[in-house]
Every structure is written in structure tokens, then in C-alpha cells.
Design a protein around this motif. Structure first.
Motif, PDB file in Angstrom:
ATOM      1  N   GLY A 181     -20.384  -2.820  10.135  1.00  0.00           N
ATOM      2  CA  GLY A 181     -20.551  -1.776   9.127  1.00  0.00           C
ATOM      3  C   GLY A 181     -21.835  -0.997   9.210  1.00  0.00           C
ATOM      4  O   GLY A 181     -22.179  -0.276   8.264  1.00  0.00           O
ATOM      5  N   HIS A 182     -22.551  -1.082  10.338  1.00  0.00           N
ATOM      6  CA  HIS A 182     -23.835  -0.398  10.468  1.00  0.00           C
ATOM      7  C   HIS A 182     -23.732   0.953  11.164  1.00  0.00           C
ATOM      8  O   HIS A 182     -24.752   1.585  11.463  1.00  0.00           O
ATOM      9  N   GLY A 183     -22.520   1.396  11.458  1.00  0.00           N
ATOM     10  CA  GLY A 183     -22.348   2.699  12.085  1.00  0.00           C
ATOM     11  C   GLY A 183     -22.474   2.697  13.590  1.00  0.00           C
ATOM     12  O   GLY A 183     -22.535   3.764  14.215  1.00  0.00           O
ATOM     13  N   GLU A 237      -1.627   5.096   8.480  1.00  0.00           N
ATOM     14  CA  GLU A 237      -1.247   4.966   9.888  1.00  0.00           C
ATOM     15  C   GLU A 237      -2.320   5.543  10.804  1.00  0.00           C
ATOM     16  O   GLU A 237      -2.137   6.566  11.456  1.00  0.00           O
ATOM     17  N   ASN A 238      -3.444   4.850  10.830  1.00  0.00           N
ATOM     18  CA  ASN A 238      -4.582   5.271  11.631  1.00  0.00           C
ATOM     19  C   ASN A 238      -5.152   4.037  12.325  1.00  0.00           C
ATOM     20  O   ASN A 238      -5.682   3.142  11.667  1.00  0.00           O
ATOM     21  N   ASP A 239      -5.024   3.983  13.638  1.00  0.00           N
ATOM     22  CA  ASP A 239      -5.476   2.814  14.385  1.00  0.00           C
ATOM     23  C   ASP A 239      -6.930   2.904  14.834  1.00  0.00           C
ATOM     24  O   ASP A 239      -7.429   2.023  15.521  1.00  0.00           O
ATOM     25  N   GLU A 240      -7.618   3.973  14.439  1.00  0.00           N
ATOM     26  CA  GLU A 240      -8.993   4.154  14.889  1.00  0.00           C
ATOM     27  C   GLU A 240      -9.936   3.160  14.205  1.00  0.00           C
ATOM     28  O   GLU A 240      -9.713   2.748  13.063  1.00  0.00           O
ATOM     29  N   ASN A 241     -10.994   2.795  14.924  1.00  0.00           N
ATOM     30  CA  ASN A 241     -12.012   1.922  14.346  1.00  0.00           C
ATOM     31  C   ASN A 241     -12.817   2.695  13.300  1.00  0.00           C
ATOM     32  O   ASN A 241     -13.031   3.904  13.423  1.00  0.00           O
ATOM     33  N   VAL A 242     -13.258   1.996  12.289  1.00  0.00           N
ATOM     34  CA  VAL A 242     -14.082   2.588  11.228  1.00  0.00           C
ATOM     35  C   VAL A 242     -15.463   1.951  11.304  1.00  0.00           C
ATOM     36  O   VAL A 242     -15.600   0.733  11.195  1.00  0.00           O
ATOM     37  N   MET A 243     -16.483   2.764  11.488  1.00  0.00           N
ATOM     38  CA  MET A 243     -17.808   2.241  11.799  1.00  0.00           C
ATOM     39  C   MET A 243     -18.652   1.902  10.577  1.00  0.00           C
ATOM     40  O   MET A 243     -19.592   1.113  10.676  1.00  0.00           O
ATOM     41  N   THR A 244     -18.345   2.496   9.449  1.00  0.00           N
ATOM     42  CA  THR A 244     -19.092   2.198   8.220  1.00  0.00           C
ATOM     43  C   THR A 244     -18.107   1.964   7.073  1.00  0.00           C
ATOM     44  O   THR A 244     -16.957   2.408   7.136  1.00  0.00           O
ATOM     45  N   PRO A 245     -18.518   1.266   6.004  1.00  0.00           N
ATOM     46  CA  PRO A 245     -17.621   0.990   4.885  1.00  0.00           C
ATOM     47  C   PRO A 245     -16.957   2.251   4.349  1.00  0.00           C
ATOM     48  O   PRO A 245     -17.625   3.244   4.046  1.00  0.00           O
ATOM     49  N   THR A 246     -15.635   2.191   4.244  1.00  0.00           N
ATOM     50  CA  THR A 246     -14.834   3.330   3.796  1.00  0.00           C
ATOM     51  C   THR A 246     -13.934   2.891   2.652  1.00  0.00           C
ATOM     52  O   THR A 246     -13.310   1.829   2.714  1.00  0.00           O
ATOM     53  N   ARG A 247     -13.863   3.721   1.637  1.00  0.00           N
ATOM     54  CA  ARG A 247     -13.087   3.381   0.446  1.00  0.00           C
ATOM     55  C   ARG A 247     -11.587   3.501   0.703  1.00  0.00           C
ATOM     56  O   ARG A 247     -11.127   4.447   1.339  1.00  0.00           O
ATOM     57  N   VAL A 248     -10.835   2.498   0.223  1.00  0.00           N
ATOM     58  CA  VAL A 248      -9.386   2.532   0.318  1.00  0.00           C
ATOM     59  C   VAL A 248      -8.843   3.188  -0.952  1.00  0.00           C
ATOM     60  O   VAL A 248      -9.097   2.711  -2.058  1.00  0.00           O
ATOM     61  N   GLU A 249      -8.123   4.278  -0.772  1.00  0.00           N
ATOM     62  CA  GLU A 249      -7.588   5.002  -1.924  1.00  0.00           C
ATOM     63  C   GLU A 249      -6.319   4.314  -2.420  1.00  0.00           C
ATOM     64  O   GLU A 249      -5.214   4.627  -2.017  1.00  0.00           O
ATOM     65  N   THR A 250      -6.484   3.344  -3.280  1.00  0.00           N
ATOM     66  CA  THR A 250      -5.342   2.624  -3.837  1.00  0.00           C
ATOM     67  C   THR A 250      -5.727   1.974  -5.150  1.00  0.00           C
ATOM     68  O   THR A 250      -6.899   1.646  -5.381  1.00  0.00           O
TER      69      THR A 250
END
Length: 329
Positions: free
Chosen positions: A33-35, A90-103
Motif C-alpha cells: 500500500g505504499h504506492g 471487473e478490473n484485474d489491474e494491481n492497485v498500489m495504494t489503498p482504494t475505497r470500495v464503493e459498496t
């Protein structure tokens, strides 16, 4: 003060009592999660969460991804996005920093919104789960082996409620690559997924359970904690209210004195040989495997005041938390 720790295959998350998160270990896929993908030898604060003023309440480290929840019940995810493990669609890309889940995890009629707060999180190999304070469990990610408890093997890209457990008042959950488990407030233990190695504890050897099923062995007992090693998921462990520890599953796992046999991770073997062994073990119905829970005996049995409060199960070892304090003098 650290109030929670969660370990993935090659990274660690530590949550401070202030809600601050620290991570370290392998940085591949952005799981720290450090980018970046830099490996870190020691704890480093996750700056993106601090900058956003987020105070976390619960955390979980998966094989290559991380999830967390704040006091408002908002989910934050990062790391490997394969097979919907992050719940971001439906996104298989890596996420480098904490991202909010819209749910919204659990609709509630309570004006304080307490029904949306997350009680605990679980993360496995490309799948995740969240348990809310009102006892509902939501799963998402790779559905192979029926691990999501939804009755099918489809990949789920958003948190989805396990309807068969809607009224079970779940308080804890654990995920593995091929099976899963959950504990209700009444102490009933449910398991589902692949039954190879007897890992589900139903005594039916390799039978697969598509939906959560109560483990009848614990009828008359209350289970308070459950653990699965999500690195290989070949065994399961549970703690009961009276402080006893039970394990079941593969003979080569950390079962507390079960029969030993050559592990597929034997360093003397080549990579190809180990992979072949893993495939064979998945179909192995060896009688050495424990298909029903068995009590683990230890030194605590000599002291009736000592009880087991929690367990963390590894591939070939286990850690037990007791109610006894250690004299450090």
C-alpha cells in the motif's frame, strides 16, 4: 500499542490502537500500500491512509492483496487485483495504494448505521470476506472450489452476501484457497468448499460442500475461533469456549501430533516434483488425514486454569494464544 496483526504469504499488516496501519515484507503487486513494489524490512506507516485521515478498525492480509475497514464500515483495498479479489469490479489491474470500495455491505434500519460497520475481515488466495456487526457475511473474488459459499464457482467482483448464512449471526470467518469457515454467535462452526484431505471436518473424506454446512462434531460445544492457512489451505483449526484446541485436515499440516509424511515443500525436491506432489495431494484420500476434528494436547492440559483463546494456523506450524501472562522478570 498494536491491537491486530495479519500475515499474508510474504507480507505483514499491523494495526495500532490509534487506527494507524503499518506494513512490511514483499512489495510485489503493491500489496504493502505504499504506492510502489519496494520490499520493506521493517514496519512502515501507510501514508495514503494517514493523509486521508482514515482510522482503521480491522485488517486482513491475503496471499498478494490487503483489505481494511474503517469505523464507518468503508472498505479499503490494495494489491493484486486478479479474479476480483479487491471487490473493485471487473478490473484485474494491481492497485498500489489503498482504494475505497464503493459498496454498502449491509443495509440497515438502525439510524446510527451500526449495521454497516465491519466486525472482522478475512482474505485468502484471490478472495476476500467481510463480517458486519449485525452478523452478515459478504464474500467476493475467485469462486473456485465453492470457496465463496454462494453455491457456485463463479468469480464475484463485488462484495456479495452469503444468503444461506444471513440469519446465522456470523462473528468470525476464515478463507483458504480451496475452502472456508465461519463461526456464528451461538458457537456453530460452518465449513464449505473442497473436502479433500478432510479439511472441512464433516467426516465425509473428499466430499465437496457447495454451501456452508455446520460441523456436527462440535454439537454441544461452542466454537469461538477458527483458522485456515491460506498459503495451502490443507488444514483447519478451531478453539472452543472451554479453551480446547482442535485440528483436522492434511497429515502433513500443523495438526499437533498427527502422522507425518513427506511434504510437497521438501527443499530436497525440485520445483516440478513439488508441483506434482501438490496436485496428487489434492486428490489423496490417505487414511492419515484427519477427516474429523481431533483435540490437540499440550502442556496447558496440566494446568486447568490455562485456556486457549485464539489460534493462527500456518502451513507446517501453529501459534496458540492463552489466557496466561508471561512473567518477564
Amino acid at each position: 500499542m498494536i491491537r491486530a496483526v495479519s500475515m499474508g504469504r510474504a507480507h505483514v499488516m499491523a494495526l495500532a490502537s490509534t487506527g494507524q496501519l503499518f506494513t512490511w515484507g514483499m512489495g510485489l503487486d503493491g500489496r504493502l500500500g505504499h504506492g510502489d513494489t519496494v520490499h520493506r524490512d521493517g514496519p512502515s506507516p501507510v501514508a495514503a491512509l494517514e493523509d486521508a485521515g482514515v482510522a482503521l478498525m480491522s485488517i486482513a492480509a491475503g496471499t498478494a492483496h490487503s483489505i481494511a475497514a474503517d469505523a464507518e464500515g468503508i472498505l479499503w483495498v490494495w494489491g493484486c487485483g486478479l479474479e476480483g479479489a479487491l471487490g473493485l469490479g471487473e478490473n484485474d489491474e494491481n492497485v498500489m495504494t489503498p482504494t475505497r470500495v464503493e459498496t454498502t455491505l449491509a443495509p440497515t434500519e438502525r439510524p446510527d448505521g451500526a449495521g454497516r460497520q465491519v466486525r472482522m475481515l478475512a482474505a485468502g488466495n484471490q478472495n476476500s470476506a467481510a463480517v458486519t456487526v449485525d452478523g452478515r457475511i459478504f464474500t467476493w473474488g475467485l469462486g473456485a472450489h465453492y470457496t465463496l459459499g454462494l453455491g457456485n464457482m463463479e468469480t464475484v467482483f463485488r462484495p456479495t452476501e452469503v444468503q444461506s448464512l444471513r440469519y446465522a449471526k456470523i462473528k468470525k470467518a476464515a478463507l483458504g484457497p480451496r475452502h472456508a469457515a465461519a463461526v456464528g454467535e451461538d458457537g456453530v462452526l460452518y465449513t464449505w468448499g473442497s473436502g479433500a484431505h478432510g479439511r472441512l471436518g464433516h467426516g465425509d473424506e473428499n466430499a465437496t460442500h457447495r454451501l456452508p454446512s455446520p460441523v456436527s462434531f462440535f454439537e454441544g460445544r461452542k466454537v469461538v475461533d477458527v483458522s485456515i492457512c491460506h498459503c495451502n489451505g490443507s488444514a483447519t483449526a478451531a478453539i472452543t469456549e472451554d479453551g480446547a484446541c482442535f485440528t483436522w485436515g492434511a497429515a502433513h499440516a500443523a495438526l499437533g501430533g498427527s502422522a507425518k509424511r513427506l511434504s510437497s515443500s521438501d527443499p530436497k525436491k525440485g520445483r516440478d516434483e513439488r508441483e506434482m506432489d501438490e496436485e496428487q495431494e489434492e486428490d489423496d484420500s490417505s487414511p492419515q488425514h484427519q477427516c474429523v476434528p481431533r483435540a490437540v494436547e499440550g502442556s496447558w492440559h496440566r494446568d486447568r486454569q490455562t485456556k486457549i483463546d485464539g489460534i493462527a494456523l500456518g502451513t507446517y506450524h501453529a501459534l496458540l494464544l492463552t489466557n496466561q501472562r508471561v512473567d518477564r522478570r
